[in-house]
Scaffold this motif. Sequence first.
Motif, PDB file in Angstrom:
ATOM      1  N   UNK A  52       5.940 -30.026  -9.332  1.00 21.82           N
ATOM      2  CA  UNK A  52       7.690 -31.050  -9.269  1.00 21.82           C
ATOM      3  C   UNK A  52       7.012 -32.909  -8.626  1.00 21.82           C
ATOM      4  N   UNK A  53       6.419 -32.250  -7.649  1.00 19.92           N
ATOM      5  CA  UNK A  53       6.212 -34.160  -7.005  1.00 19.92           C
ATOM      6  C   UNK A  53       5.810 -34.965  -7.549  1.00 19.92           C
ATOM      7  N   UNK A  54       4.982 -34.318  -8.637  1.00 18.99           N
ATOM      8  CA  UNK A  54       4.180 -35.315 -10.111  1.00 18.99           C
ATOM      9  C   UNK A  54       5.564 -35.779 -10.693  1.00 18.99           C
ATOM     10  N   UNK A  55       6.598 -35.871 -10.841  1.00 13.37           N
ATOM     11  CA  UNK A  55       7.541 -35.696 -11.514  1.00 13.37           C
ATOM     12  C   UNK A  55       7.714 -38.038 -11.335  1.00 13.37           C
ATOM     13  N   UNK A  56       8.079 -37.851  -9.968  1.00 15.51           N
ATOM     14  CA  UNK A  56       7.872 -39.124  -9.506  1.00 15.51           C
ATOM     15  C   UNK A  56       6.919 -40.517  -9.413  1.00 15.51           C
TER      16      UNK A  56
END
Length: 450
Positions: free
Chosen positions: A278-282
Amino acid sequence: MNLSPLSNSITPPSEPDETLTLESHNPISPGQDLFFLLSDKILTLILSNLTKSQQISACLVCKRWLKISGGLLTSLRLLDWDFLDSGRLSYRFPNLVDVDIVQACIISNRNNSGVCLSDKFVSIHVDLFISDNGLFWKPEFLGARVIDRGVRVLAQGCRNLRRLVLLGASEDGLGYIANECLALQELELCSCTDLDLKGLAGFRNLQILKLVGSVNGLYGLVISDIGLTILAQGCPRLLKLELVGCEGSYDGIKAIGQCCQMLEELTLCDHNFEGGWLAALSYCMNLKTLKFQSCKFIDPSPGPDEYLGSCLTLEELRLERCRLRDKQGLGALFLVCEAVRELVFEDCWGLDNNSFGAASICRRVMSLSLEGCSLLTMDGFEPVVLSWKELKRLTVVSCNNIKDSAMTPELATLFTLLKELKWRPDSKSILSSGFEGTGVWQKGGRSFKI
């Protein structure tokens, strides 16, 4: 020949520049074909105004009508591989722009079985055999070389393709399409490997890509971070990306965000991503729409909140037919999507008061839609909705534990300020009775649907 068009609509050709003229100085003999006096443009215009069944009958009149009717068809689902492999497809239908060859790539003996397997992606006839443990079936696909040869024939004959659905094409097959079909904008790939995706590098105008990894009961090929990285580097101009049954992690999504900087819509269906992705969505700096469909979980281990980041451009978050038992993953998703303006939950199992309460962090929500969320009650629903000061549109359908009798005057007052309201939490809901004494019906200029 067994062909099935994808749509019933046929775009009529442009108005012909010439007018209908009949040679009056030459007498017409009895039995003469009067349509022979019409030009192809005028006859095309006439046939384009017929219904689909009438056009099929018109194909049988003569070879000329057969050819003209074939030119009217722009969308087609292929069922017979030999029809493509022989070159007759492009000759019979020269103006195709949308082709689906998935069904034709599956070897199936319809004479031996009347069983049809339907999936969200394909519908195929299967061959059954009986063993000691019951009924079994195993789909068979055409070989990669056969499919690549057919794809090459298709690319050479239908250079104006704009949308294509493939199954089992290798890097070489994709390369044929990329070199010949320069106008292709939308591509759907099924049953391919990570290395097959190298063929995507040749597509210059590809904007929409759907990548179908493993499909339960049909095939189990794995698309991992390697494939996602190859995809990202080969398709930097993508606007919409849909990943179905794909595996991966933080690295794959990060590569997509960094390389596909124009990406506006990302859809994840039945994904198997590792924890922390999820952190890569930024990294998706221009992402406007994020969709989850039929997902068993969101993120099993999202990590500390300070490392999650945020999608500041996100406008819409949709969760459809997902399992939301993972409260930590759902809370992390809301944190990443805190700037979202439209929030949709449709037939999501496990969305209860506690998990929905985490959505209060999304303070800019203007539109909320809840459908089929039976665990949610008014105790969890009302505090979140009242905390959204910019809420303008609200839809609540088939949420049986949200009762009119539990509605407070504060919530009733909020309803008077909404621009759109669709309120059918259960079959027994009577909105007017729940609003008795609140004065909600005294204000006009709003849209209410009961």
